[in-house]
Design a protein around this motif. Structure first.
Motif, PDB file in Angstrom:
ATOM      1  N   PHE A 152       0.836  -1.196   0.000  1.00  0.00           N
ATOM      2  CA  PHE A 152       0.000   0.000   0.000  1.00  0.00           C
ATOM      3  C   PHE A 152       0.873   1.249   0.000  1.00  0.00           C
ATOM      4  O   PHE A 152       0.474   2.301  -0.487  1.00  0.00           O
ATOM      5  CB  PHE A 152      -0.922   0.010   1.219  1.00  0.00           C
ATOM      6  N   GLU A 153       2.059   1.116   0.585  1.00  0.00           N
ATOM      7  CA  GLU A 153       3.057   2.181   0.568  1.00  0.00           C
ATOM      8  C   GLU A 153       4.401   1.554   0.236  1.00  0.00           C
ATOM      9  O   GLU A 153       4.713   0.465   0.716  1.00  0.00           O
ATOM     10  CB  GLU A 153       3.136   2.886   1.926  1.00  0.00           C
ATOM     11  N   GLU A 154       5.189   2.242  -0.581  1.00  0.00           N
ATOM     12  CA  GLU A 154       6.494   1.697  -0.939  1.00  0.00           C
ATOM     13  C   GLU A 154       7.420   1.724   0.272  1.00  0.00           C
ATOM     14  O   GLU A 154       7.739   2.794   0.803  1.00  0.00           O
ATOM     15  CB  GLU A 154       7.103   2.481  -2.102  1.00  0.00           C
ATOM     16  N   ASP A 155       7.813   0.559   0.702  1.00  0.00           N
ATOM     17  CA  ASP A 155       8.686   0.411   1.859  1.00  0.00           C
ATOM     18  C   ASP A 155       9.455  -0.897   1.665  1.00  0.00           C
ATOM     19  O   ASP A 155       8.902  -1.979   1.833  1.00  0.00           O
ATOM     20  CB  ASP A 155       7.858   0.383   3.148  1.00  0.00           C
ATOM     21  N   ASP A 156      10.720  -0.788   1.295  1.00  0.00           N
ATOM     22  CA  ASP A 156      11.502  -1.983   0.968  1.00  0.00           C
ATOM     23  C   ASP A 156      11.677  -2.915   2.156  1.00  0.00           C
ATOM     24  O   ASP A 156      11.712  -4.140   1.993  1.00  0.00           O
ATOM     25  CB  ASP A 156      12.873  -1.581   0.419  1.00  0.00           C
ATOM     26  N   LEU A 157      11.798  -2.349   3.355  1.00  0.00           N
ATOM     27  CA  LEU A 157      11.958  -3.206   4.525  1.00  0.00           C
ATOM     28  C   LEU A 157      10.682  -4.005   4.777  1.00  0.00           C
ATOM     29  O   LEU A 157      10.735  -5.205   5.063  1.00  0.00           O
ATOM     30  CB  LEU A 157      12.316  -2.371   5.754  1.00  0.00           C
ATOM     31  N   ALA A 158       9.542  -3.348   4.654  1.00  0.00           N
ATOM     32  CA  ALA A 158       8.268  -4.048   4.839  1.00  0.00           C
ATOM     33  C   ALA A 158       8.075  -5.112   3.762  1.00  0.00           C
ATOM     34  O   ALA A 158       7.597  -6.218   4.033  1.00  0.00           O
ATOM     35  CB  ALA A 158       7.112  -3.048   4.805  1.00  0.00           C
ATOM     36  N   ARG A 159       8.470  -4.791   2.544  1.00  0.00           N
ATOM     37  CA  ARG A 159       8.365  -5.756   1.442  1.00  0.00           C
ATOM     38  C   ARG A 159       9.234  -6.986   1.732  1.00  0.00           C
ATOM     39  O   ARG A 159       8.823  -8.125   1.522  1.00  0.00           O
ATOM     40  CB  ARG A 159       8.800  -5.086   0.133  1.00  0.00           C
ATOM     41  N   ARG A 160      10.439  -6.736   2.227  1.00  0.00           N
ATOM     42  CA  ARG A 160      11.346  -7.841   2.553  1.00  0.00           C
ATOM     43  C   ARG A 160      10.785  -8.687   3.701  1.00  0.00           C
ATOM     44  O   ARG A 160      10.824  -9.925   3.647  1.00  0.00           O
ATOM     45  CB  ARG A 160      12.723  -7.291   2.934  1.00  0.00           C
ATOM     46  N   CYS A 161      10.265  -8.027   4.718  1.00  0.00           N
ATOM     47  CA  CYS A 161       9.712  -8.760   5.862  1.00  0.00           C
ATOM     48  C   CYS A 161       8.531  -9.634   5.442  1.00  0.00           C
ATOM     49  O   CYS A 161       8.391 -10.772   5.915  1.00  0.00           O
ATOM     50  CB  CYS A 161       9.281  -7.785   6.953  1.00  0.00           C
ATOM     51  N   LEU A 162       7.690  -9.119   4.571  1.00  0.00           N
ATOM     52  CA  LEU A 162       6.555  -9.911   4.085  1.00  0.00           C
ATOM     53  C   LEU A 162       7.040 -11.132   3.305  1.00  0.00           C
ATOM     54  O   LEU A 162       6.505 -12.236   3.463  1.00  0.00           O
ATOM     55  CB  LEU A 162       5.654  -9.047   3.200  1.00  0.00           C
ATOM     56  N   ALA A 163       8.054 -10.936   2.465  1.00  0.00           N
ATOM     57  CA  ALA A 163       8.591 -12.059   1.690  1.00  0.00           C
ATOM     58  C   ALA A 163       9.203 -13.107   2.619  1.00  0.00           C
ATOM     59  O   ALA A 163       8.988 -14.316   2.450  1.00  0.00           O
ATOM     60  CB  ALA A 163       9.624 -11.556   0.687  1.00  0.00           C
ATOM     61  N   GLN A 164       9.958 -12.656   3.615  1.00  0.00           N
ATOM     62  CA  GLN A 164      10.600 -13.593   4.544  1.00  0.00           C
ATOM     63  C   GLN A 164       9.565 -14.373   5.348  1.00  0.00           C
ATOM     64  O   GLN A 164       9.687 -15.592   5.515  1.00  0.00           O
ATOM     65  CB  GLN A 164      11.538 -12.824   5.484  1.00  0.00           C
ATOM     66  N   GLU A 165       8.558 -13.686   5.841  1.00  0.00           N
ATOM     67  CA  GLU A 165       7.544 -14.374   6.642  1.00  0.00           C
ATOM     68  C   GLU A 165       6.688 -15.293   5.770  1.00  0.00           C
ATOM     69  O   GLU A 165       6.182 -16.319   6.244  1.00  0.00           O
ATOM     70  CB  GLU A 165       6.669 -13.349   7.364  1.00  0.00           C
ATOM     71  N   SER A 166       6.544 -14.954   4.501  1.00  0.00           N
ATOM     72  CA  SER A 166       5.820 -15.832   3.574  1.00  0.00           C
ATOM     73  C   SER A 166       6.601 -17.125   3.346  1.00  0.00           C
ATOM     74  O   SER A 166       6.028 -18.219   3.297  1.00  0.00           O
ATOM     75  CB  SER A 166       5.587 -15.116   2.242  1.00  0.00           C
ATOM     76  N   ILE A 167       7.910 -17.002   3.196  1.00  0.00           N
ATOM     77  CA  ILE A 167       8.762 -18.191   3.064  1.00  0.00           C
ATOM     78  C   ILE A 167       8.645 -19.057   4.320  1.00  0.00           C
ATOM     79  O   ILE A 167       8.519 -20.285   4.247  1.00  0.00           O
ATOM     80  CB  ILE A 167      10.226 -17.768   2.811  1.00  0.00           C
ATOM     81  N   ASN A 168       8.649 -18.410   5.485  1.00  0.00           N
ATOM     82  CA  ASN A 168       8.498 -19.142   6.752  1.00  0.00           C
ATOM     83  C   ASN A 168       7.172 -19.897   6.810  1.00  0.00           C
ATOM     84  O   ASN A 168       7.092 -21.001   7.361  1.00  0.00           O
ATOM     85  CB  ASN A 168       8.581 -18.170   7.931  1.00  0.00           C
ATOM     86  N   TYR A 169       6.132 -19.298   6.263  1.00  0.00           N
ATOM     87  CA  TYR A 169       4.794 -19.906   6.248  1.00  0.00           C
ATOM     88  C   TYR A 169       4.842 -21.285   5.588  1.00  0.00           C
ATOM     89  O   TYR A 169       4.286 -22.260   6.107  1.00  0.00           O
ATOM     90  CB  TYR A 169       3.853 -18.973   5.493  1.00  0.00           C
ATOM     91  N   TYR A 170       5.530 -21.368   4.456  1.00  0.00           N
ATOM     92  CA  TYR A 170       5.603 -22.650   3.745  1.00  0.00           C
ATOM     93  C   TYR A 170       6.563 -23.624   4.427  1.00  0.00           C
ATOM     94  O   TYR A 170       6.325 -24.837   4.428  1.00  0.00           O
ATOM     95  CB  TYR A 170       5.994 -22.418   2.285  1.00  0.00           C
ATOM     96  N   ILE A 171       7.637 -23.108   5.008  1.00  0.00           N
ATOM     97  CA  ILE A 171       8.554 -23.977   5.751  1.00  0.00           C
ATOM     98  C   ILE A 171       7.820 -24.643   6.909  1.00  0.00           C
ATOM     99  O   ILE A 171       7.972 -25.847   7.163  1.00  0.00           O
ATOM    100  CB  ILE A 171       9.767 -23.174   6.265  1.00  0.00           C
ATOM    101  N   GLU A 172       6.992 -23.872   7.619  1.00  0.00           N
ATOM    102  CA  GLU A 172       6.234 -24.415   8.752  1.00  0.00           C
ATOM    103  C   GLU A 172       5.258 -25.505   8.316  1.00  0.00           C
ATOM    104  O   GLU A 172       4.886 -26.371   9.108  1.00  0.00           O
ATOM    105  CB  GLU A 172       5.476 -23.286   9.449  1.00  0.00           C
ATOM    106  N   LYS A 173       4.841 -25.458   7.061  1.00  0.00           N
ATOM    107  CA  LYS A 173       3.910 -26.460   6.543  1.00  0.00           C
ATOM    108  C   LYS A 173       4.637 -27.608   5.841  1.00  0.00           C
ATOM    109  O   LYS A 173       4.018 -28.417   5.143  1.00  0.00           O
ATOM    110  CB  LYS A 173       2.912 -25.791   5.593  1.00  0.00           C
ATOM    111  N   GLY A 174       5.952 -27.652   6.005  1.00  0.00           N
ATOM    112  CA  GLY A 174       6.725 -28.737   5.415  1.00  0.00           C
ATOM    113  C   GLY A 174       6.994 -28.562   3.935  1.00  0.00           C
ATOM    114  O   GLY A 174       7.246 -29.537   3.227  1.00  0.00           O
TER     115      GLY A 174
END
Length: 234
Positions: A152-174
């Protein structure tokens, strides 16, 4: 498809460098009012991960979407996205749409889970990640096991955090193998996280009610033989 009451939109996925669909849909879109369709091209990024990453960094907090976020989130996505995109992704009513999508698949004997992660700075909503999780054996399963980051707002740190937590989401599901359908702004961040771009996909969305008959007519005209010549487009 016409008689299926659960089908509200038609979704075409194709490689934009593939001449046939680009010619078919490209010529169709030129003669179609912009409000009747949604078109986008996303990079197909993949990566394999064996450990989780930090999700929230510094001032950015990433958390699952909840009922308390529904009103604020709905307001922001309606400003950012078209009605066609929101309805086709089950986001017109974000909280209900997540469960409705799962319910439609369950009624057909399948399962598909959809979640949303939100990135916030204090109480300000910066962006979100839409995550799909489903069996790997279904057709086009990689599209139903991928995440997409939207800001919603350009923020590279927020974009990176979302990508990292999304990767974690799939890792947690195997699922250590992760897919991201990415807009161009994500590319540097995804590369830095260890993902790489394999190809691109174009997505063409039409509401069934207004678009299906128009599309059929276009197909008929495109391939209709003229004066004994080869059909158009061949």
């Amino acid at each position: 498809m016409i008689e299926n009451p659960s089908c509200n939109h038609i979704r075409f996925l194709y490689r934009p460098d593939n001449v046939w669909p680009e010619r078919i849909f490209g010529s169709f879109m030129k003669n179609l009012s912009p409000e009747l369709f949604e078109y986008s091209v996303k990079g197909y990024f993949i990566g394999a991960f064996d450990r989780k990453m930090p999700g929230s960094i510094d001032y950015v907090v990433v958390s699952p979407f909840g009922q308390e976020d529904a009103e604020y989130f709905k307001k922001e996505i309606e400003k950012k996205h078209s009605t066609i995109l929101l309805e086709s992704k089950g986001l017109k009513n974000p909280l209900g749409g997540i469960f409705e999508t799962s319910g439609k698949y369950e009624s057909a004997g399948l399962w598909r889970k959809r979640d949303i992660l939100l990135a916030k700075k204090k109480e300000k909503l910066l962006g979100y990640s839409l995550l799909d999780y489903s069996p790997l054996g279904i057709n086009f399963s990689f599209f139903f096991n991928a995440f997409t980051v939207q800001m919603f707002e350009e923020d590279d740190l927020a974009r990176r955090c979302l990508a990292q937590e999304s990767i974690n989401y799939y890792i947690e599901k195997g699922r250590p193998f992760t897919v991201c359908l990415s807009e161009s702004q994500d590319e540097k961040i995804l590369l830095a996280l260890g993902m790489h771009k394999k190809k691109e996909y174009a997505e063409f969305l039409l509401p069934k009610k207004d678009g299906f008959n128009i599309l059929l007519k276009h197909f008929n005209n495109f391939y209709e033989p003229l004066d004994g010549q080869k059909p158009n487009g061949r």
